[in-house]
Design an enzyme around this catalytic site. Structure first.
Site, PDB file in Angstrom:
ATOM      1  N   GLY A   1       3.513   4.510   3.778  1.00 40.85           N
ATOM      2  CA  GLY A   1       3.911   5.772   3.157  1.00 40.85           C
ATOM      3  C   GLY A   1       3.752   6.959   4.079  1.00 40.85           C
TER       4      GLY A   1
ATOM      5  N   GLU B   1      -9.946   5.048   1.819  1.00 37.43           N
ATOM      6  CA  GLU B   1      -8.746   4.922   0.979  1.00 37.43           C
ATOM      7  C   GLU B   1      -9.070   5.002  -0.514  1.00 37.43           C
ATOM      8  OE1 GLU B   1      -6.088   5.520   2.156  1.00 37.43           O
ATOM      9  OE2 GLU B   1      -6.234   5.002   4.272  1.00 37.43           O
TER      10      GLU B   1
ATOM     11  N   HIS C   1      -2.622  13.247  -0.644  1.00 39.82           N
ATOM     12  CA  HIS C   1      -3.441  12.129  -0.163  1.00 39.82           C
ATOM     13  C   HIS C   1      -3.731  12.269   1.335  1.00 39.82           C
ATOM     14  CE1 HIS C   1      -4.699   7.794  -0.085  1.00 39.82           C
ATOM     15  NE2 HIS C   1      -4.265   7.885   1.169  1.00 39.82           N
ATOM     16  N   GLU C   2      -2.690  12.463   2.128  1.00 38.49           N
ATOM     17  CA  GLU C   2      -2.896  12.540   3.583  1.00 38.49           C
ATOM     18  C   GLU C   2      -3.696  13.789   3.938  1.00 38.49           C
ATOM     19  OE1 GLU C   2      -2.269   9.802   4.879  1.00 38.49           O
ATOM     20  OE2 GLU C   2      -0.906   9.051   3.333  1.00 38.49           O
TER      21      GLU C   2
ATOM     22  N   HIS D   1      -7.354  13.282   3.347  1.00 35.98           N
ATOM     23  CA  HIS D   1      -8.002  12.439   4.357  1.00 35.98           C
ATOM     24  C   HIS D   1      -8.689  13.274   5.439  1.00 35.98           C
ATOM     25  CE1 HIS D   1      -7.376   8.225   3.559  1.00 35.98           C
ATOM     26  NE2 HIS D   1      -6.064   8.245   3.616  1.00 35.98           N
TER      27      HIS D   1
ATOM     28  N   MET E   1       0.688   8.844   7.251  1.00 42.44           N
ATOM     29  CA  MET E   1      -0.498   8.629   8.074  1.00 42.44           C
ATOM     30  C   MET E   1      -1.196   9.949   8.373  1.00 42.44           C
ATOM     31  SD  MET E   1      -2.387   6.465   9.527  1.00 42.44           S
ATOM     32  CE  MET E   1      -3.905   7.089  10.242  1.00 42.44           C
ATOM     33  N   GLU E   2      -2.520   9.928   8.198  1.00 42.54           N
ATOM     34  CA  GLU E   2      -3.326  11.150   8.194  1.00 42.54           C
ATOM     35  C   GLU E   2      -3.809  11.613   9.568  1.00 42.54           C
ATOM     36  OE1 GLU E   2      -4.302   8.114   6.895  1.00 42.54           O
ATOM     37  OE2 GLU E   2      -6.420   7.740   7.295  1.00 42.54           O
ATOM     38  N   ASN E   3      -3.111  11.306  10.656  1.00 40.65           N
ATOM     39  CA  ASN E   3      -3.556  11.703  11.992  1.00 40.65           C
ATOM     40  C   ASN E   3      -4.056  13.150  12.004  1.00 40.65           C
ATOM     41  OD1 ASN E   3      -2.162   9.237  12.955  1.00 40.65           O
ATOM     42  ND2 ASN E   3      -0.378  10.440  12.369  1.00 40.65           N
TER      43      ASN E   3
HETATM   44 ZN    ZN Z   1      -4.841   6.788   2.751  1.00 48.27          ZN
END
Ligand code: ZN
Length: 879
Positions: A267, A326, A303-304, A307, A269-271
């Site tokens: 979906g 998560e 969500h991201e 994080h 990515m939280e970089n």
């Molecule tokens: Zn996540």
């Protein structure tokens, strides 16, 4: 790819790293065909580690090493060894600088892990173990370093060059090239590294934090998508504010960037500072995206973003702890969506999801604890159990502590562990330390797989006014865990009097009187009794209000009690759940006998609910939506594929016929053409009217089909267009074909809308659906190299079309196995995920079992199987 059997990695073997990396200096010379990566690592021996053989082992895969030097001195070939999975340096100093130069090939990277090409841009995906495809490194989350990243590329082709942190330098170079340098001051594990190069445009905004700092917000997309970013930006700002208010978490850099990418395995990515998204979770315009899409974007953006604290500032010690970030982050995004939307509807959606994916996973061959104790390929463990059940486990702790103590506990967690790589156990300890509660038994939720089954016996003694609930828990065995200890299970209950009102919940032995409402009983033994006193008549129990724990209840409630709860329960979730249980009973009766009469009081209750002008429309739509075919299969000893499909059609048709007038009225009353807004009331209105239209269409009602045609032609929002298109397609004939052609003609330039066009065909129950799907694989817009296309066509067919995928001739299974084998060398992650559609083969009849088992065995026999596919296939067969 493996020739030998891939081996498992075990939590019990965890050791702290022998070396640490404090700082990383990277320089990329970017080119899709061949990119050069120069890395300078500041390494030192880890004082906290036990000393091994003194060698330094770095991870590295598919890298062409060009140069390697220690403290500036190039190494001779005898001083290091390069192998399949990395590089070993013998006898290194206690502290030193390591320089490497490698060459990599983004355009050949179809696995979409590491640095790859998506359309005209270059991007990275490093979680979980992709960084080792970029450079030699200690690619494990407990090694945290600061990064300085220099990007060099052709300026015309790649005018935008992004990485984590803050931009610190930008200049032109000879030969039409340019350079950008980024510095990320926060130490992070390598899986959070990211870079992007492309011809992108940004929608810009800003956010002032609670403490008054200005943060620049940028959403980067291809230029033609600039008009589809408003909703994502609004969602981001809402999420940033909410995290300050609800968790006291402020953003920490001066810039926050999101990039939309069209080739993406998951979906988003939280970089750190540079979230990379599947474009599906960024791009939306009312005419291109449905309410479900708008909802998904809001929650994935949140969500991201969340994080940044739960994942990035505090990260995982090892990948067995994946749910630390998560599970907690899903809990946080669920709470966010509940707060900015409708809490009741959100909870129902989340439980539907859990029941559809996590419960089946928990009783199948891939069942694993929220904190797994072994894996072959970590990419296979981004599961409903780690995410959704992990969120439920956090939710139970939040509910056990109550809002004030839970906030105190999360404050403690953020303070105590900021900058660290920690475990789920560290998380639970913060809950204990802040609250004084003992959660020792509760920890089993992280350690034991499987879903507890609850059975409840009630007893009422009219003379003494005592009413007791005897509760038993039993958790079936899962692979590797034959015996289970009893869990600590919070059970929220209410008791309804004859008038439907909540009664006081006075437990025997209570010293203070208790108010009417909900009370949480804590079940800790395998069998336990709870006795309420002071009751004048036998109450109707409302059990598991709000779904307080991820359990299955074997309910013995009568149909009358369920109808009563559906009409009166003060808990909206349980009104919904009662309706689901009732419909499930009716449907299973129809599976046995398609001619079975449906009780009159069912239609009466259905009609009464429909005509209740007061009710929340979104909630009502949920109440009147029957359990899915897949879920019904899960409730049967042996899945009756065709019987379930027939029962579903019969129920839909009979409701459509019997309640025609009421349904038509609801449809007309809620069909409006005012401008689209993604607001809970509007979303509910659209859901309800399209549900009504669906029932009418199932009855073959001519007026309804004409209404669907009119809606398809006139609607300006994608929610209504898609709802109508689905009905036309499923009804079949000329009208369906014409609608599909028209839709494609209108939207062929928008890949995400073409995905909907693929899905609506792949999920149709029409008999020729598999032929259609096969034909669509040859369509110019389809590509096995794009995961969104694969999911929309193949994934939709295998996971959301039970009756056609599980056709008794086995052609669906053969089709899936062929696709898995084609995808295996291209994109193992996606191949393994698709294969999961077949792992519960034991749930079907002997004929289908044999067909599925044979296909899985055929996959296992194939050459050069990836670790990903090998793990799923071998566990599916149970060896
Ligand atoms: Zn996540």
């Amino acid at each position: 790819m493996y020739r030998d059997t891939p081996h498992a990695i075990h939590l019990k073997d965890y050791r702290p790293p022998e070396f640490l990396i404090d700082a990383v200096d990277l320089r990329f010379d970017l080119d899709p065909e061949r990119t050069t990566v120069e890395a300078k690592l500041a390494l030192r021996r880890n004082p906290a580690a036990t000393r091994g053989d003194g060698d330094l082992r770095l991870h590295g895969e598919q890298l062409d090493l060009e140069r390697i030097a220690v403290n500036g001195h190039p190494l001779t070939p005898s001083e290091y060894e390069v192998h399949q999975e990395g590089l070993t340096l013998h006898r290194v100093p206690d502290q030193f600088g390591l320089e490497t130069r490698v060459r990599i090939h983004p355009s050949l990277n179809t696995a979409l892990e590491g640095l790859y090409q998506s359309g005209e841009m270059l991007c990275t995906q490093c979680e979980a173990e992709g960084f080792r495809r970029i450079t030699y490194f200690l690619d494990r989350p407990d090694v945290m370093a600061t990064y300085s990243t220099t990007l060099v590329a052709d300026k015309r082709r790649f005018p935008v060059l992004l990485s984590n942190g803050n931009p610190v330098e930008s200049r032109d170079l000879d030969g039409g090239r340019h350079l950008m340098r980024w510095e990320d001051p926060f130490p992070k594990p390598s899986y959070l590294f990211a870079l992007i190069a492309g011809d992108l445009k940004a929608v810009e905004d800003s956010f002032s934090t609670a403490s008054g700092r200005e943060v620049a917000l940028k959403i980067y997309v291809e230029p033609h998508n600039l008009d589809k970013c408003d909703h994502a930006m609004r969602s981001l700002k809402k999420a940033m504010r909410w995290d300050e208010e609800r968790f006291g978490r402020e953003y920490d850099l001066d810039i926050f960037m999101i990039v939309a990418v069209s080739h993406f395995n998951m979906g988003a990515m939280e970089n750190k500072g540079l979230n990379v998204f599947n474009d599906k979770f960024v791009l939306a315009r009312p005419d291109t995206a449905t309410d479900v899409d708008f909802d998904g974007i809001e929650s994935v953006i949140a969500h991201e973003y969340f994080h940044n604290w739960t994942g990035n500032r505090i990260t995982c010690r090892d990948w067995f702890q994946l749910s630390l970030k998560e599970g907690f982050t899903v809990y946080r995004d669920q709470e966010f969506s509940a707060d900015v939307g409708s809490r009741g509807v959100k909870r129902i959606g989340d439980v539907r999801l859990l029941r559809a994916h996590q419960l089946p996973e928990d009783e199948g061959p891939l069942a694993h604890p929220v904190r797994p104790d072994s894996y072959i390929e970590i990419n296979n463990f981004y599961t409903a159990t780690v995410y959704q059940k992990g969120a439920e486990v956090v939710r139970m702790q939040a509910n056990l502590l109550g809002p004030e103590l839970f906030r105190k506990a999360t404050d403690l967690y953020f303070e105590r562990h900021d900058g660290q790589a920690v475990t789920t156990d560290d998380f639970v300890r913060c809950m204990e330390d802040a609250s004084g509660r003992d959660l020792e038994q509760f920890r089993l939720w992280y350690q034991q797989a499987g879903t507890p089954e609850l059975s409840v016996q009630e007893a009422f003694d009219a003379d003494s006014g005592r009413y007791s609930l005897s509760v038993r828990q039993h958790t079936p065995p899962t692979p590797g865990q034959p015996l289970k200890e009893p869990f600590h299970i919070p059970i929220a209950v209410g008791l309804l009097g004859q008038d439907g009102e909540d009664l006081p919940l006075q437990l025997e032995g209570d010293t203070t009187p208790s108010a009417p409402g909900t009370r949480v009983l804590e079940l800790t033994n395998s069998e336990q009794s709870f006795t309420f006193v002071g009751l004048e008549a036998k109450p109707v129990p409302s059990l598991l209000r709000g779904f307080p724990a991820p359990v299955k209840l074997k309910t013995e409630a009568s149909d009358d009690d369920l109808l009563f709860l559906m009409a009166h329960d003060s808990d909206g979730f349980n009104r919904w759940d009662a309706a689901q249980t009732l419909m499930q009973r009716l449907l299973l009766a129809l599976v046995d006998d398609a001619e079975a009469e449906l009780p009159e009081r069912f239609f009466a209750a259905f009609e009464q609910a429909l005509m209740d002008a007061q009710s929340d429309k979104a909630l009502l739509a949920e109440v009147l939506t029957p359990p899915s075919e897949g879920y019904l299969g899960d409730q049967m000893a042996v899945v009756d594929v065709d019987g379930i499909h027939r029962a579903h059609s019969v129920l839909g048709r009979r409701v459509g016929e019997r309640l025609r007038d009421a349904l038509l009225e609801v449809y007309r009353a809620n069909d409006g053409s005012e401008p689209y807004a993604f607001m809970p009331d509007d979303v509910g209105r659209r859901a309800l009217k399209n549900l009504a239209l669906g029932y009418l269409a199932k009855a073959g009602d001519a007026e309804a089909l004409a209404a669907a045609q009119a809606q398809f032609e006139a609607a300006r929002n994608m929610t209504d267009v898609m709802a109508a298109l689905r009905l036309l397609v499923d009804h079949g004939g000329e009208a369906g074909t014409r609608a599909l052609d028209h839709f494609y003609g209108r939207w062929s330039g928008e890949p995400l809308v073409v995905d909907k066009w693929l899905s609506v065909q792949a999920t149709s129950p029409r008999e020729d659906t598999l032929e259609r799907v096969i034909a669509l694989m040859g369509h110019a817009d389809f590509s096995l190299r794009n995961p969104n296309r694969v999911r929309s066509l193949i994934g939709a067919f295998c996971n959301a079309n039970q009756v056609r995928f599980h056709a008794s001739d086995g052609r669906g299974y053969r089709f899936l196995a062929d696709r898995v084998l084609e995808l295996n060398p291209l994109n193992p992650q996606i191949a393994a995920r698709l294969l999961k559609a077949m792992v519960r083969w034991r749930r079907f009849d002997a004929g289908r079992q044999a067909l599925m088992r044979a296909e899985i065995a055929r996959i296992l026999d194939a050459e050069a199987l990836s670790a990903d596919v090998y793990e799923v296939a071998s566990k599916a067969l149970g060896d």
